[in-house]
Design a protein around this motif. Sequence first.
Motif, PDB file in Angstrom:
ATOM      1  N   LEU A   5       0.820  -1.217   0.000  1.00 30.59           N
ATOM      2  CA  LEU A   5       0.000   0.000   0.000  1.00 30.59           C
ATOM      3  C   LEU A   5       0.852   1.264   0.000  1.00 30.59           C
ATOM      4  CD1 LEU A   5      -2.898  -0.905   2.475  1.00 30.59           C
ATOM      5  CD2 LEU A   5      -2.869  -1.058  -0.019  1.00 30.59           C
ATOM      6  N   VAL A   8      -0.366   5.114  -0.593  1.00 32.64           N
ATOM      7  CA  VAL A   8      -1.722   5.380  -0.104  1.00 32.64           C
ATOM      8  C   VAL A   8      -1.619   6.237   1.157  1.00 32.64           C
ATOM      9  CG1 VAL A   8      -3.780   4.344   0.931  1.00 32.64           C
ATOM     10  CG2 VAL A   8      -2.702   3.272  -1.068  1.00 32.64           C
ATOM     11  N   ARG A   9      -2.484   7.244   1.253  1.00 31.96           N
ATOM     12  CA  ARG A   9      -2.467   8.126   2.420  1.00 31.96           C
ATOM     13  C   ARG A   9      -3.821   8.023   3.133  1.00 31.96           C
ATOM     14  NH1 ARG A   9      -0.196  13.620   0.931  1.00 31.96           N
ATOM     15  NH2 ARG A   9       1.809  12.649   1.454  1.00 31.96           N
ATOM     16  N   ILE A  10      -3.757   7.816   4.450  1.00 32.24           N
ATOM     17  CA  ILE A  10      -4.963   7.579   5.252  1.00 32.24           C
ATOM     18  C   ILE A  10      -5.011   8.556   6.416  1.00 32.24           C
ATOM     19  CG2 ILE A  10      -6.147   5.909   6.739  1.00 32.24           C
ATOM     20  CD1 ILE A  10      -4.862   3.686   5.056  1.00 32.24           C
ATOM     21  N   LEU A  26      -2.869  -1.516   7.997  1.00 31.42           N
ATOM     22  CA  LEU A  26      -2.699  -0.781   6.741  1.00 31.42           C
ATOM     23  C   LEU A  26      -1.366  -0.047   6.719  1.00 31.42           C
ATOM     24  CD1 LEU A  26      -6.348   0.581   6.510  1.00 31.42           C
ATOM     25  CD2 LEU A  26      -5.389  -1.345   5.235  1.00 31.42           C
ATOM     26  N   ALA A  31       0.906   1.940   3.897  1.00 27.26           N
ATOM     27  CA  ALA A  31       0.153   3.195   3.814  1.00 27.26           C
ATOM     28  C   ALA A  31       0.755   4.237   4.755  1.00 27.26           C
ATOM     29  CB  ALA A  31      -1.312   2.954   4.171  1.00 27.26           C
ATOM     30  N   ASP A  90      -6.410   9.504   0.469  1.00 30.15           N
ATOM     31  CA  ASP A  90      -7.245   8.499  -0.207  1.00 30.15           C
ATOM     32  C   ASP A  90      -8.376   8.016   0.683  1.00 30.15           C
ATOM     33  OD1 ASP A  90      -5.534   7.954  -2.712  1.00 30.15           O
ATOM     34  OD2 ASP A  90      -4.080   7.714  -1.087  1.00 30.15           O
ATOM     35  N   SER A 180      -8.989  -1.999   2.217  1.00 27.12           N
ATOM     36  CA  SER A 180      -8.140  -2.486   1.126  1.00 27.12           C
ATOM     37  C   SER A 180      -8.967  -2.776  -0.125  1.00 27.12           C
ATOM     38  CB  SER A 180      -7.394  -3.752   1.561  1.00 27.12           C
ATOM     39  OG  SER A 180      -6.524  -3.490   2.635  1.00 27.12           O
TER      40      SER A 180
END
Length: 385
Positions: A5, A8-10, A26, A31, A90, A180
Amino acid sequence: MAGPLAGVRILDLTTVVMGPFATQILGDFGADVIKVESPEGDSMRKVGPFVHPGMGPLYMQANRNKRSIVLNLKQQEDKDTLLALVKEVDVLVYNIRPPAMRRLGLDYETLARINPGLIMCGAFGFGEKGPYAGRPAYDDILQAASGISSVFQRVNGKPSYAPINICDRTVGLYLATTISSALFHKQRTGEGQAIELPMFETMAQFVLGDHFGGALFQPPRGETGYKRLLSSQRGPYPTKDGHLCVVVYTDEHWRKFSRMLGVPDLVDNDPRFASLQERTIRSEEMGAYLNSALVVKTTEEWLRLFDEADIPASPVNRIDDLFEDPHLEAVGFWQEMEHPTEGRIRVPAPVGTWSRTQPEVRRLPPNLGENQAEVLQEILGREAR
Protein backbone atom coordinates in the motif's frame (compact mmCIF):
# COMPACT_ATOMS: atom_id res chain seq x y z
CA MET A 1 8.41 3.05 1.61
CA ALA A 2 7.90 -0.70 1.80
CA GLY A 3 4.67 -2.65 1.47
CA PRO A 4 1.87 -3.17 -1.05
CA LEU A 5 0.00 0.00 0.00
CA ALA A 6 2.98 2.33 -0.41
CA GLY A 7 1.70 5.65 -1.77
CA VAL A 8 -1.72 5.38 -0.10
CA ARG A 9 -2.47 8.13 2.42
CA ILE A 10 -4.96 7.58 5.25
CA LEU A 11 -6.43 10.02 7.77
CA ASP A 12 -7.10 7.99 10.93
CA LEU A 13 -9.63 9.50 13.34
CA THR A 14 -10.03 6.26 15.31
CA THR A 15 -9.26 5.60 18.96
CA VAL A 16 -9.13 2.76 21.52
CA VAL A 17 -8.44 -0.68 19.90
CA MET A 18 -10.57 -1.66 16.90
CA GLY A 19 -9.83 1.26 14.57
CA PRO A 20 -6.17 1.73 15.52
CA PHE A 21 -5.54 -2.02 15.12
CA ALA A 22 -7.00 -1.87 11.59
CA THR A 23 -5.03 1.21 10.57
CA GLN A 24 -1.84 -0.28 12.01
CA ILE A 25 -2.31 -3.22 9.63
CA LEU A 26 -2.70 -0.78 6.74
CA GLY A 27 0.36 1.09 7.97
CA ASP A 28 2.31 -2.17 8.13
CA PHE A 29 1.29 -2.71 4.51
CA GLY A 30 2.92 0.58 3.54
CA ALA A 31 0.15 3.19 3.81
CA ASP A 32 1.04 6.61 5.21
CA VAL A 33 -1.32 6.69 8.20
CA ILE A 34 -1.82 10.10 9.81
CA LYS A 35 -3.30 9.61 13.27
CA VAL A 36 -5.47 12.61 14.17
CA GLU A 37 -5.74 12.91 17.95
CA SER A 38 -7.57 15.27 20.27
CA PRO A 39 -5.45 17.34 22.67
CA GLU A 40 -6.09 14.62 25.30
CA GLY A 41 -4.84 11.90 22.96
CA ASP A 42 -6.08 8.36 22.33
CA SER A 43 -7.46 6.96 25.60
CA MET A 44 -5.32 3.82 25.23
CA ARG A 45 -2.25 6.00 25.79
CA LYS A 46 -3.29 6.15 29.44
CA VAL A 47 -3.24 2.39 30.12
CA GLY A 48 0.14 1.48 31.65
CA PRO A 49 2.68 0.39 32.62
CA PHE A 50 4.77 3.29 31.33
CA VAL A 51 8.25 4.56 30.85
CA HIS A 52 6.59 7.91 30.15
CA PRO A 53 2.87 8.69 30.61
CA GLY A 54 0.92 8.55 27.38
CA MET A 55 2.92 5.66 25.91
CA GLY A 56 1.26 2.55 27.38
CA PRO A 57 1.62 -0.93 25.84
CA LEU A 58 -1.94 -1.21 24.48
CA TYR A 59 -1.45 2.06 22.62
CA MET A 60 2.02 1.11 21.42
CA GLN A 61 0.88 -2.28 20.09
CA ALA A 62 -1.80 -0.70 17.87
CA ASN A 63 -0.15 2.45 16.55
CA ARG A 64 3.17 1.74 14.90
CA ASN A 65 3.74 2.86 11.30
CA LYS A 66 1.71 6.04 11.91
CA ARG A 67 2.32 9.76 12.31
CA SER A 68 0.51 11.67 15.06
CA ILE A 69 -0.95 15.14 14.81
CA VAL A 70 -3.20 16.96 17.27
CA LEU A 71 -6.38 18.75 16.15
CA ASN A 72 -9.24 20.00 18.27
CA LEU A 73 -12.11 19.50 15.84
CA LYS A 74 -14.39 21.71 17.93
CA GLN A 75 -12.23 24.68 16.96
CA GLN A 76 -12.78 26.05 13.45
CA GLU A 77 -9.10 26.58 12.69
CA ASP A 78 -8.25 22.96 13.45
CA LYS A 79 -11.31 21.73 11.57
CA ASP A 80 -10.18 23.76 8.56
CA THR A 81 -6.80 22.04 8.80
CA LEU A 82 -8.50 18.66 8.76
CA LEU A 83 -10.58 19.64 5.71
CA ALA A 84 -7.41 20.76 3.95
CA LEU A 85 -5.87 17.35 4.69
CA VAL A 86 -9.00 15.60 3.39
CA LYS A 87 -8.22 16.99 -0.08
CA GLU A 88 -4.87 15.20 -0.06
CA VAL A 89 -5.75 11.71 1.18
CA ASP A 90 -7.24 8.50 -0.21
CA VAL A 91 -9.06 7.33 2.92
CA LEU A 92 -10.62 8.81 6.03
CA VAL A 93 -11.49 6.21 8.69
CA TYR A 94 -13.32 6.99 11.93
CA ASN A 95 -15.08 5.30 14.83
CA ILE A 96 -16.83 8.41 16.11
CA ARG A 97 -20.59 7.82 16.12
CA PRO A 98 -22.20 9.22 12.94
CA PRO A 99 -24.40 11.86 14.65
CA ALA A 100 -21.25 13.39 16.17
CA MET A 101 -19.54 13.37 12.77
CA ARG A 102 -22.53 15.18 11.28
CA ARG A 103 -22.50 17.75 14.07
CA LEU A 104 -18.84 18.42 13.27
CA GLY A 105 -19.72 18.91 9.60
CA LEU A 106 -17.71 15.84 8.66
CA ASP A 107 -20.41 13.86 6.89
CA TYR A 108 -19.58 12.09 3.63
CA GLU A 109 -21.55 14.48 1.41
CA THR A 110 -19.53 17.44 2.69
CA LEU A 111 -16.17 15.70 2.43
CA ALA A 112 -16.90 14.20 -1.00
CA ARG A 113 -17.40 17.70 -2.36
CA ILE A 114 -13.87 18.48 -1.19
CA ASN A 115 -12.41 15.17 -2.45
CA PRO A 116 -14.69 13.19 -4.81
CA GLY A 117 -12.31 10.22 -4.75
CA LEU A 118 -12.37 9.95 -0.95
CA ILE A 119 -13.03 6.59 0.67
CA MET A 120 -14.73 7.39 3.96
CA CYS A 121 -15.14 4.38 6.24
CA GLY A 122 -16.93 4.48 9.58
CA ALA A 123 -16.69 1.59 12.02
CA PHE A 124 -18.92 1.84 15.09
CA GLY A 125 -21.24 -0.22 17.22
CA PHE A 126 -24.50 -0.62 15.30
CA GLY A 127 -25.74 -0.02 11.77
CA GLU A 128 -27.46 3.30 11.12
CA LYS A 129 -30.64 1.74 9.74
CA GLY A 130 -31.54 -0.24 12.86
CA PRO A 131 -33.10 0.64 16.21
CA TYR A 132 -29.73 0.33 18.00
CA ALA A 133 -28.16 3.07 15.88
CA GLY A 134 -26.17 5.55 17.89
CA ARG A 135 -25.73 3.39 20.96
CA PRO A 136 -22.26 3.42 22.51
CA ALA A 137 -20.31 0.18 22.13
CA TYR A 138 -17.18 -1.34 23.60
CA ASP A 139 -15.78 -4.84 23.31
CA ASP A 140 -17.66 -6.16 26.37
CA ILE A 141 -20.95 -4.82 25.00
CA LEU A 142 -20.38 -6.54 21.66
CA GLN A 143 -19.37 -9.83 23.27
CA ALA A 144 -22.71 -9.86 25.07
CA ALA A 145 -24.77 -8.62 22.11
CA SER A 146 -23.30 -10.99 19.53
CA GLY A 147 -23.78 -14.18 21.55
CA ILE A 148 -20.18 -14.76 22.65
CA SER A 149 -21.03 -14.41 26.35
CA SER A 150 -23.98 -16.76 25.99
CA VAL A 151 -21.92 -19.59 24.49
CA PHE A 152 -19.77 -19.52 27.64
CA GLN A 153 -23.01 -20.00 29.56
CA ARG A 154 -23.91 -23.03 27.43
CA VAL A 155 -20.52 -24.56 28.24
CA ASN A 156 -20.16 -23.85 31.98
CA GLY A 157 -23.42 -22.35 33.17
CA LYS A 158 -22.24 -18.74 33.49
CA PRO A 159 -22.10 -16.00 30.85
CA SER A 160 -18.55 -14.68 30.53
CA TYR A 161 -16.29 -12.48 28.46
CA ALA A 162 -13.34 -13.80 26.48
CA PRO A 163 -10.29 -12.26 28.23
CA ILE A 164 -9.10 -10.56 25.06
CA ASN A 165 -10.61 -7.73 22.99
CA ILE A 166 -11.95 -10.30 20.56
CA CYS A 167 -14.64 -8.06 19.01
CA ASP A 168 -12.36 -5.05 18.60
CA ARG A 169 -9.64 -7.11 16.94
CA THR A 170 -11.97 -9.20 14.79
CA VAL A 171 -13.81 -6.14 13.47
CA GLY A 172 -10.41 -4.46 13.06
CA LEU A 173 -9.42 -7.23 10.65
CA TYR A 174 -12.71 -6.79 8.74
CA LEU A 175 -12.06 -3.03 8.67
CA ALA A 176 -8.57 -3.41 7.21
CA THR A 177 -9.94 -5.79 4.57
CA THR A 178 -12.83 -3.47 3.77
CA ILE A 179 -10.58 -0.45 3.23
CA SER A 180 -8.14 -2.49 1.13
CA SER A 181 -11.02 -3.66 -1.08
CA ALA A 182 -12.34 -0.10 -1.46
CA LEU A 183 -8.84 1.01 -2.50
CA PHE A 184 -8.79 -1.72 -5.14
CA HIS A 185 -12.15 -0.51 -6.46
CA LYS A 186 -10.88 3.07 -6.52
CA GLN A 187 -7.76 2.03 -8.42
CA ARG A 188 -9.92 0.38 -11.10
CA THR A 189 -12.61 3.06 -11.36
CA GLY A 190 -11.37 6.23 -9.69
CA GLU A 191 -14.45 6.20 -7.47
CA GLY A 192 -14.48 6.95 -3.79
CA GLN A 193 -17.38 5.90 -1.60
CA ALA A 194 -18.87 5.94 1.90
CA ILE A 195 -18.67 2.69 3.87
CA GLU A 196 -20.34 1.74 7.12
CA LEU A 197 -18.91 -1.25 9.04
CA PRO A 198 -21.02 -1.91 12.16
CA MET A 199 -19.48 -4.05 14.88
CA PHE A 200 -22.69 -5.81 15.98
CA GLU A 201 -23.59 -7.07 12.53
CA THR A 202 -19.98 -8.07 11.85
CA MET A 203 -19.70 -10.06 15.07
CA ALA A 204 -23.15 -11.64 14.70
CA GLN A 205 -22.02 -13.05 11.37
CA PHE A 206 -18.70 -14.12 12.90
CA VAL A 207 -20.34 -16.04 15.77
CA LEU A 208 -23.06 -17.59 13.61
CA GLY A 209 -20.41 -18.95 11.26
CA ASP A 210 -19.74 -21.60 13.91
CA HIS A 211 -23.05 -21.73 15.75
CA PHE A 212 -25.81 -21.34 13.15
CA GLY A 213 -26.54 -25.07 13.40
CA GLY A 214 -29.98 -26.20 12.32
CA ALA A 215 -31.27 -22.62 12.25
CA LEU A 216 -29.60 -22.28 8.85
CA PHE A 217 -32.59 -24.06 7.35
CA GLN A 218 -36.14 -22.75 7.13
CA PRO A 219 -37.90 -24.29 8.94
CA PRO A 220 -35.04 -25.11 11.35
CA ARG A 221 -33.61 -28.63 11.24
CA GLY A 222 -32.15 -28.74 14.72
CA GLU A 223 -30.84 -26.47 17.46
CA THR A 224 -28.20 -23.78 17.17
CA GLY A 225 -24.60 -24.39 18.20
CA TYR A 226 -21.66 -26.55 17.16
CA LYS A 227 -21.56 -29.36 19.72
CA ARG A 228 -17.80 -29.89 19.63
CA LEU A 229 -17.12 -26.27 20.55
CA LEU A 230 -19.85 -26.21 23.20
CA SER A 231 -18.71 -29.36 25.01
CA SER A 232 -17.88 -28.82 28.69
CA GLN A 233 -15.27 -31.59 28.25
CA ARG A 234 -13.44 -29.96 25.34
CA GLY A 235 -10.14 -29.45 27.16
CA PRO A 236 -7.30 -28.64 27.51
CA TYR A 237 -6.89 -32.11 29.01
CA PRO A 238 -4.98 -33.08 32.17
CA THR A 239 -1.76 -35.06 31.81
CA LYS A 240 0.42 -36.65 34.46
CA ASP A 241 2.19 -33.33 35.04
CA GLY A 242 0.04 -30.55 33.58
CA HIS A 243 -2.37 -29.92 30.70
CA LEU A 244 -2.32 -30.44 26.96
CA CYS A 245 -4.38 -29.41 23.95
CA VAL A 246 -4.95 -32.15 21.39
CA VAL A 247 -7.48 -32.44 18.57
CA VAL A 248 -8.09 -36.10 17.81
CA TYR A 249 -10.36 -35.34 14.87
CA THR A 250 -10.29 -37.63 11.83
CA ASP A 251 -10.89 -41.40 11.71
CA GLU A 252 -7.16 -41.90 11.13
CA HIS A 253 -6.32 -39.75 14.18
CA TRP A 254 -8.52 -41.96 16.35
CA ARG A 255 -7.02 -45.17 14.94
CA LYS A 256 -3.52 -43.94 15.73
CA PHE A 257 -4.56 -42.71 19.17
CA SER A 258 -6.22 -46.01 20.06
CA ARG A 259 -3.01 -47.82 19.14
CA MET A 260 -1.09 -45.47 21.47
CA LEU A 261 -3.47 -46.45 24.27
CA GLY A 262 -3.14 -50.15 23.55
CA VAL A 263 -6.88 -50.70 23.15
CA PRO A 264 -8.78 -52.33 20.26
CA ASP A 265 -9.42 -50.09 17.25
CA LEU A 266 -11.99 -47.65 18.54
CA VAL A 267 -13.21 -46.47 15.14
CA ASP A 268 -14.09 -49.98 13.93
CA ASN A 269 -15.21 -51.57 17.19
CA ASP A 270 -17.02 -48.84 19.14
CA PRO A 271 -20.04 -47.11 17.53
CA ARG A 272 -19.36 -43.93 19.54
CA PHE A 273 -16.14 -43.44 17.54
CA ALA A 274 -17.37 -44.72 14.17
CA SER A 275 -17.53 -41.41 12.25
CA LEU A 276 -16.94 -37.69 12.59
CA GLN A 277 -20.71 -37.20 12.71
CA GLU A 278 -21.10 -39.62 15.61
CA ARG A 279 -18.14 -38.17 17.47
CA THR A 280 -19.56 -34.66 17.05
CA ILE A 281 -22.98 -35.71 18.35
CA ARG A 282 -21.21 -37.34 21.31
CA SER A 283 -18.81 -34.48 21.95
CA GLU A 284 -19.32 -34.70 25.72
CA GLU A 285 -18.39 -38.38 25.69
CA MET A 286 -15.38 -37.80 23.43
CA GLY A 287 -14.12 -35.06 25.72
CA ALA A 288 -14.64 -37.17 28.81
CA TYR A 289 -12.72 -40.00 27.18
CA LEU A 290 -9.75 -37.74 26.43
CA ASN A 291 -9.89 -36.23 29.93
CA SER A 292 -9.48 -39.71 31.43
CA ALA A 293 -7.05 -41.12 28.84
CA LEU A 294 -4.26 -38.52 28.86
CA VAL A 295 -3.43 -38.61 32.57
CA VAL A 296 -1.25 -41.72 32.09
CA LYS A 297 1.66 -39.83 30.49
CA THR A 298 3.44 -36.49 30.89
CA THR A 299 2.79 -33.57 28.59
CA GLU A 300 6.19 -34.01 26.88
CA GLU A 301 5.62 -37.74 26.35
CA TRP A 302 2.27 -37.08 24.69
CA LEU A 303 3.65 -34.24 22.57
CA ARG A 304 6.37 -36.50 21.22
CA LEU A 305 3.88 -39.28 20.40
CA PHE A 306 1.38 -36.92 18.78
CA ASP A 307 4.11 -35.28 16.73
CA GLU A 308 5.23 -38.69 15.42
CA ALA A 309 1.61 -39.58 14.58
CA ASP A 310 0.87 -36.17 12.98
CA ILE A 311 -2.01 -35.56 15.40
CA PRO A 312 -2.44 -31.82 16.16
CA ALA A 313 -1.33 -31.03 19.71
CA SER A 314 0.13 -28.13 21.66
CA PRO A 315 1.26 -27.33 25.17
CA VAL A 316 -0.82 -24.75 27.02
CA ASN A 317 1.43 -21.74 26.67
CA ARG A 318 1.33 -18.92 29.17
CA ILE A 319 1.56 -15.39 27.75
CA ASP A 320 5.13 -15.22 29.05
CA ASP A 321 6.03 -18.41 27.15
CA LEU A 322 5.43 -16.68 23.82
CA PHE A 323 8.48 -14.48 24.37
CA GLU A 324 10.72 -17.56 24.47
CA ASP A 325 8.88 -19.72 21.92
CA PRO A 326 11.45 -21.38 19.60
CA HIS A 327 9.20 -21.23 16.55
CA LEU A 328 8.46 -17.52 16.94
CA GLU A 329 12.17 -16.94 17.42
CA ALA A 330 13.08 -18.94 14.30
CA VAL A 331 10.64 -17.15 12.00
CA GLY A 332 11.78 -13.70 13.12
CA PHE A 333 8.51 -12.87 14.84
CA TRP A 334 10.16 -10.58 17.39
CA GLN A 335 12.07 -7.43 16.65
CA GLU A 336 13.85 -5.39 19.29
CA MET A 337 14.02 -1.71 18.39
CA GLU A 338 15.11 1.51 20.05
CA HIS A 339 12.22 3.92 20.56
CA PRO A 340 13.34 7.57 20.64
CA THR A 341 11.69 8.24 24.02
CA GLU A 342 10.67 4.86 25.45
CA GLY A 343 13.97 3.01 25.08
CA ARG A 344 14.40 -0.60 23.97
CA ILE A 345 11.07 -2.22 23.09
CA ARG A 346 10.03 -5.59 21.71
CA VAL A 347 7.84 -5.41 18.61
CA PRO A 348 6.10 -8.27 16.74
CA ALA A 349 7.02 -8.08 13.07
CA PRO A 350 4.20 -7.74 10.50
CA VAL A 351 2.95 -11.27 9.90
CA GLY A 352 3.51 -12.98 6.57
CA THR A 353 6.21 -13.33 3.94
CA TRP A 354 5.89 -11.42 0.66
CA SER A 355 8.23 -12.06 -2.26
CA ARG A 356 8.09 -8.46 -3.55
CA THR A 357 6.41 -6.01 -1.18
CA GLN A 358 7.35 -7.20 2.31
CA PRO A 359 5.63 -5.13 5.02
CA GLU A 360 7.93 -3.81 7.73
CA VAL A 361 8.02 -1.66 10.84
CA ARG A 362 9.08 1.73 9.44
CA ARG A 363 7.98 3.92 12.34
CA LEU A 364 7.61 3.16 16.02
CA PRO A 365 4.46 4.41 17.83
CA PRO A 366 4.49 8.22 17.94
CA ASN A 367 4.22 10.47 20.95
CA LEU A 368 1.15 12.69 20.98
CA GLY A 369 1.46 15.25 18.18
CA GLU A 370 5.02 14.18 17.41
CA ASN A 371 4.66 14.62 13.66
CA GLN A 372 2.60 17.81 13.57
CA ALA A 373 5.22 20.01 11.92
CA GLU A 374 6.37 17.51 9.30
CA VAL A 375 2.83 16.48 8.27
CA LEU A 376 1.54 20.03 7.87
CA GLN A 377 4.67 21.13 6.02
CA GLU A 378 4.87 18.07 3.79
CA ILE A 379 1.18 17.85 2.86
CA LEU A 380 -0.12 21.40 3.20
CA GLY A 381 3.09 23.42 2.86
CA ARG A 382 2.39 25.33 6.06
CA GLU A 383 4.10 25.73 9.41
CA ALA A 384 2.59 24.25 12.52
CA ARG A 385 1.35 26.88 14.93
